[in-house]
Design an enzyme around this catalytic site. Sequence first.
Site, PDB file in Angstrom:
ATOM      1  N   GLU A 226       0.841  -1.205   0.000  1.00 37.30           N
ATOM      2  CA  GLU A 226       0.000   0.000   0.000  1.00 37.30           C
ATOM      3  C   GLU A 226       0.874   1.252   0.000  1.00 37.30           C
ATOM      4  O   GLU A 226       0.808   2.102   0.900  1.00 37.30           O
ATOM      5  CB  GLU A 226      -0.984  -0.020   1.181  1.00 37.30           C
ATOM      6  CG  GLU A 226      -1.934  -1.201   1.084  1.00 37.30           C
ATOM      7  CD  GLU A 226      -3.169  -1.156   1.981  1.00 37.30           C
ATOM      8  OE1 GLU A 226      -3.220  -0.319   2.895  1.00 37.30           O
ATOM      9  OE2 GLU A 226      -4.082  -1.966   1.745  1.00 37.30           O
ATOM     10  N   GLU A 359      -4.780  -8.736  -0.806  1.00 36.54           N
ATOM     11  CA  GLU A 359      -5.600  -8.525   0.395  1.00 36.54           C
ATOM     12  C   GLU A 359      -7.047  -8.410  -0.054  1.00 36.54           C
ATOM     13  O   GLU A 359      -7.383  -7.517  -0.841  1.00 36.54           O
ATOM     14  CB  GLU A 359      -5.179  -7.256   1.165  1.00 36.54           C
ATOM     15  CG  GLU A 359      -3.826  -7.379   1.844  1.00 36.54           C
ATOM     16  CD  GLU A 359      -3.468  -6.199   2.731  1.00 36.54           C
ATOM     17  OE1 GLU A 359      -4.378  -5.572   3.310  1.00 36.54           O
ATOM     18  OE2 GLU A 359      -2.249  -5.915   2.839  1.00 36.54           O
TER      19      GLU A 359
HETATM   20  O1  AHR Z   1      -5.132  -6.241   6.737  1.00 38.68           O
HETATM   21  C1  AHR Z   1      -5.045  -5.106   7.558  1.00 38.68           C
HETATM   22  C2  AHR Z   1      -4.428  -3.911   6.854  1.00 38.68           C
HETATM   23  O2  AHR Z   1      -5.245  -3.529   5.802  1.00 38.68           O
HETATM   24  C3  AHR Z   1      -3.102  -4.169   6.194  1.00 38.68           C
HETATM   25  O3  AHR Z   1      -2.038  -4.068   7.081  1.00 38.68           O
HETATM   26  C4  AHR Z   1      -3.034  -3.101   5.153  1.00 38.68           C
HETATM   27  O4  AHR Z   1      -2.232  -3.459   4.055  1.00 38.68           O
HETATM   28  C5  AHR Z   1      -4.491  -2.905   4.772  1.00 38.68           C
HETATM   29  O5  AHR Z   1      -4.846  -1.583   4.686  1.00 38.68           O
END
Ligand code: AHR
Length: 561
Positions: A226, A359
């Site tokens: 991110e 994710e």
């Molecule tokens: O999964 C939790 C958080 O969500 C992670 O650390 C981040 O990459 C995302 O924003």
Amino acid sequence: MQRRSFLKTAAMGSLAWCAGPATDRLSAAAGVAASQGGSSEAGIEILPGEAIGVIRPDIYGHFVEHLGAVVYDGIWVGEQSKVPNIGGLRKALVEALRAVRPGVIRWPGGCFADSYNWRDGIGPRSQRPRRGSFWADDSAWPPGCPDGPWKYETNEFGTNEFVRFCRLVGAQPYFAANVRSLSPKDFYEWIDYCNAPAGATTLAASRAATGDRDPLGVRNWGVGNESWGCGGNFRPEEYAAEYRRFIEWVPRFGQNLTFIASGPNGGDLEWTRRFFAAMRERRSLGSVAGWALHHYSWNVSGGRTQDWSKGKGAAVGYPVSEWFELLNEANRMETLIADHWAAMGEADPQHRVKLVVDEWGAWYKPGSQVDPTHLFGQQSTMRDAVLAGLTLDTFNRHVDKVMMANVAQLVNTLHALFLAHEDQFLVTPTYHVFAMHQAHQGGRAVRSVFTAPPASYAENGRSVALPGLAGSASLHDRRLVLTVTNPDPQQAREAAITVRDAKPGGVRVTTLVAGSIQTVNTFDRPDAIRPVEKTLAATPGGRLTHTFPAASVTKLEMDLT
Ligand code: AHR
């Protein structure tokens, strides 16, 4: 909420959590007719002649971050623990995870990755430093939450422990490198530590001293996380420059390495376009194998906010409007893949770079976690199972574009497959979906056409329409695997299933459904939601009809003649 009331909540069965079956509130709320029977307006046609690509195990991947109780209390209990363990790793979790054939596991973050120094997690465990965790100051910790490794990282679980865990469960490791607070040289040295031949370098000797003489063979490397946010708050062009500094002339030690660049937040096409344009301008796109997209689903009825724990709906005891809203949000995955793929194609018309959705999952407000130390911990209902079914089927339908995906996260955090606390352990409904869908792995995804009236909901001028039925199909020689989700929380749906130019033989059906959309598995009732299996008789003439229960995920396996 205090520790005592958290524990009480965790111990309660599903009935104690719901105000009544969701259907009661639904019919009162929104003009959707109740029905126990099936509607036969639906059809599923499988087209074995129209292959999409091979379903790589990597799209059934997982994510382990040093966040809350994913690592400490979840995976790592320590060698001296009374909890049954394999070299400190929770044995029940290792065995259950291995059974669903995880393709790949991402580690150590997430946002944590861009604060992590891999050197802290090597060498004798008793000598490893203790550091403040990236998550220590998060506003979502409940008042009075005790300190522990979830706030002060002990580094007991480091590179060697993680790779050992991957080997035990049969997955490939996927490391996320720190771009925000370490240098390219640190990155080279982590690769050296992991992959240099035995005895060849000083770092290979350190590796051997930590217990692994032979190379760890880590192929998958994410460059930051991110990078538009917690990974450095870069502009796409700035991140592209960082990316090049990290991977140009990187030492490979004879390994084929896969580099994954930190991609967009949800629908941010601008981030994709500008990174790709910057990389093309420097003729560097060839160094990118994967482009990492993140997409979380949460209820926004309370309004969007930047705060991790606010502006989200409840994991359990939610109104039906939030069932529809959340699944509709999850179902954007289809559009996100298509839109980013098109944007990537503007600079990469051959589509050498593939998508990595590293994710994804549901994110609720705090309140249902099994222990206060479980930051972003949440319970799981059939809504999460349906979300997982919809998403995995979407990936299967796009195996030509998506090379890897990682549900967030493995245990005790967000859309987890497992909940664990001290010696208690359970598998969530999402685990069962992964168990069912793993039958697709290694098969050839083939096109399928689903026709069904939408599942719709309307209230106060807002309406949501979900697909009536959705799914995916794969061929394994003459065996066909079909997975189907019925996202309607109330209406069972009968569908005629046909396979073009083939006849389905004996059909084995596995169904995941619950008594109520609020039911959860608890440590006291760990099997409140579990799949049931049955066999359907062979179908003379090749016609097959099946009724998919409301709010269900189903797998059908059949031999074709
Ligand atoms: O999964 C939790 C958080 O969500 C992670 O650390 C981040 O990459 C995302 O924003």
